[in-house]
Design a protein around this motif. Structure first.
Motif, PDB file in Angstrom:
ATOM      1  N   SER A   1       0.814  -1.215   0.000  1.00 32.16           N
ATOM      2  CA  SER A   1       0.000   0.000   0.000  1.00 32.16           C
ATOM      3  C   SER A   1       0.842   1.257   0.000  1.00 32.16           C
ATOM      4  O   SER A   1       0.321   2.366  -0.098  1.00 32.16           O
ATOM      5  CB  SER A   1      -0.930   0.010   1.223  1.00 32.16           C
ATOM      6  N   GLY A   2       2.162   1.115   0.120  1.00 38.56           N
ATOM      7  CA  GLY A   2       3.044   2.262   0.020  1.00 38.56           C
ATOM      8  C   GLY A   2       3.310   2.934   1.350  1.00 38.56           C
ATOM      9  O   GLY A   2       2.909   2.460   2.422  1.00 38.56           O
ATOM     10  N   THR A   3       3.963   4.080   1.258  1.00 34.76           N
ATOM     11  CA  THR A   3       4.363   4.836   2.440  1.00 34.76           C
ATOM     12  C   THR A   3       3.899   6.270   2.295  1.00 34.76           C
ATOM     13  O   THR A   3       4.094   6.894   1.253  1.00 34.76           O
ATOM     14  CB  THR A   3       5.902   4.813   2.591  1.00 34.76           C
ATOM     15  N   LEU A   4       3.301   6.811   3.351  1.00 32.96           N
ATOM     16  CA  LEU A   4       2.905   8.209   3.355  1.00 32.96           C
ATOM     17  C   LEU A   4       4.086   9.064   3.782  1.00 32.96           C
ATOM     18  O   LEU A   4       4.709   8.806   4.810  1.00 32.96           O
ATOM     19  CB  LEU A   4       1.729   8.427   4.308  1.00 32.96           C
TER      20      LEU A   4
ATOM     21  N   ARG B   1       0.514  15.403   2.406  1.00 31.76           N
ATOM     22  CA  ARG B   1       0.781  13.976   2.544  1.00 31.76           C
ATOM     23  C   ARG B   1       0.709  13.328   1.164  1.00 31.76           C
ATOM     24  O   ARG B   1      -0.291  13.456   0.445  1.00 31.76           O
ATOM     25  CB  ARG B   1      -0.244  13.335   3.475  1.00 31.76           C
TER      26      ARG B   1
ATOM     27  N   ARG C   1       1.359   9.653  -0.901  1.00 32.40           N
ATOM     28  CA  ARG C   1       1.597   8.215  -0.780  1.00 32.40           C
ATOM     29  C   ARG C   1       2.504   7.760  -1.918  1.00 32.40           C
ATOM     30  O   ARG C   1       2.176   7.945  -3.097  1.00 32.40           O
ATOM     31  CB  ARG C   1       0.286   7.433  -0.813  1.00 32.40           C
TER      32      ARG C   1
ATOM     33  N   THR D   1       4.331   4.575  -3.731  1.00 36.66           N
ATOM     34  CA  THR D   1       4.171   3.130  -3.858  1.00 36.66           C
ATOM     35  C   THR D   1       5.184   2.562  -4.839  1.00 36.66           C
ATOM     36  O   THR D   1       5.650   3.239  -5.755  1.00 36.66           O
ATOM     37  CB  THR D   1       2.755   2.794  -4.364  1.00 36.66           C
TER      38      THR D   1
ATOM     39  N   SER E   1      -7.713  10.000  -8.706  1.00 37.29           N
ATOM     40  CA  SER E   1      -6.927   9.958  -7.462  1.00 37.29           C
ATOM     41  C   SER E   1      -6.254  11.285  -7.128  1.00 37.29           C
ATOM     42  O   SER E   1      -5.544  11.384  -6.122  1.00 37.29           O
ATOM     43  CB  SER E   1      -5.846   8.873  -7.569  1.00 37.29           C
TER      44      SER E   1
ATOM     45  N   TRP F   1       3.994  13.469  -6.378  1.00 39.22           N
ATOM     46  CA  TRP F   1       2.753  12.727  -6.634  1.00 39.22           C
ATOM     47  C   TRP F   1       2.685  12.293  -8.099  1.00 39.22           C
ATOM     48  O   TRP F   1       2.357  11.148  -8.403  1.00 39.22           O
ATOM     49  CB  TRP F   1       1.561  13.601  -6.257  1.00 39.22           C
TER      50      TRP F   1
ATOM     51  N   ASN G   1       5.066   9.527  -8.823  1.00 39.14           N
ATOM     52  CA  ASN G   1       4.599   8.251  -8.289  1.00 39.14           C
ATOM     53  C   ASN G   1       3.567   7.588  -9.199  1.00 39.14           C
ATOM     54  O   ASN G   1       3.373   6.374  -9.152  1.00 39.14           O
ATOM     55  CB  ASN G   1       4.005   8.443  -6.895  1.00 39.14           C
TER      56      ASN G   1
END
Length: 308
Positions: A6-9, A16, A18, A20, A79, A114, A117
């Motif tokens: 689920s990845g890392t925040l 924030r 995320r 992944t 998203s 973002w 990612n």
């Protein structure tokens, strides 16, 4: 981290984000991962963000890496976080502006991370900005995209770039060079805000005059049959719907090459082999020398005839 993780925040500029699948290789020849790309965009942000400011961004995404097909992502994905600004404009070539696109406005390091990612390797922007009321303004930079047809290469692009500089200088317009991160070069020239049709006419006039003077070197026709051994001068980048990869954007090549602004003295050296830059080269270059691009400054009005 695995594909199902689920990845890392992480916190970036109080937002924030995320992250992944940071170990996923996106540039197979170099083993350059998504995590490496996120790191590049976070570190190059001070130089890159001014070139995106006010310009809607189209991402070119490669979720499976540059060894596979990618796709252009104009509309902001579902998203998209609420803190990332978007702007809704008429879609290119929309009939009576019926169709709309919700564009991304990449205005901070968090937004860059973002987008990276999402495997948004390339960042493409138009030659105009969005105004304070959310509408498209006039073209404020001329762009010439120089694309060599084999066996022509960067050396021939350099010749064309120098000739274009001379032609623009004659009209009081200052041009700034860069490598595209692919096979060719870009030439940017800041101008006073101008309707896209007028900017395109002027760029077309400059390009076709050069083609007429140097028919064995330059061509303005897109047909590939006419381009072997010559440099295609794509002047159409100045029309409203077109976008060009932004300075300091990575390119979707086997290795993480970058669209890199240059100084004319580097171009004049005539050593094309020295004009290829990867992510690590660009980070070191910017840390040492700053941003080579001066295209953020205001420019003059185009000649009064607008290129007619």
């Amino acid at each position: 981290m695995t594909a199902r993780d689920s990845g890392t925040l992480v916190s970036i500029d109080e937002h924030r984000v995320r992250l992944t699948n940071q170990d996923k290789v996106l540039f197979p020849e170099a083993g350059f991962t998504k995590g490496d790309m996120v790191d590049y965009y976070r570190r190059i942000a001070p130089a890159l963000l001014p070139h995106l400011a006010g310009r809607p961004v189209t991402l070119k995404r490669f979720p499976d890496g540059t060894g596979e097909s990618g796709f252009f992502n104009k509309n902001a994905p579902p998203s998209t976080p609420s803190w990332l600004r978007t702007v809704t404009l008429a879609a290119p070539h929309s009939t009576k502006d019926r169709d709309k696109v919700r564009y991304l406005m990449i205005e901070g390091t968090a937004a860059l991370a973002w987008a990276a990612n999402l495997a948004g390797i390339e960042l493409h922007v138009p030659p105009w900005r969005v105004g304070p009321r959310g509408g498209a303004r006039g073209v404020d930079r001329l762009i010439f995209d120089l694309d060599p047809g084999a066996p022509a290469g960067l050396a021939e692009c350099v010749q064309v770039a120098l000739l274009l500089r001379e032609a623009l200088d004659a009209d009081g317009i200052t041009a700034y060079p860069g490598v595209s991160g692919g096979k060719g070069m870009h030439l940017y020239a800041p101008i006073r805000e101008t309707p896209p049709a007028q900017a395109a006419r002027y760029a077309h006039r400059i390009a076709t005059a050069l083609e007429e003077q140097h028919p064995d070197l330059a061509v303005t026709q897109m047909a590939k049959a006419q381009r072997p051994g010559k440099v295609f001068i794509d002047w159409s980048q100045n029309s409203g719907p077109k976008t060009t990869v932004a300075p300091y954007s990575l390119r979707a090549r086997p290795r993480p090459t970058v669209a890199t602004p240059l100084r004319w003295e580097e171009v004049e050296k005539g050593d094309p082999g020295s004009l290829v830059f990867e992510a690590a080269d660009v980070l070191a270059r910017v840390e040492r020398d700053g941003d080579a691009a001066a295209i953020l400054r205001g420019g003059p009005a185009l000649p009064s005839d607008g290129g007619d």
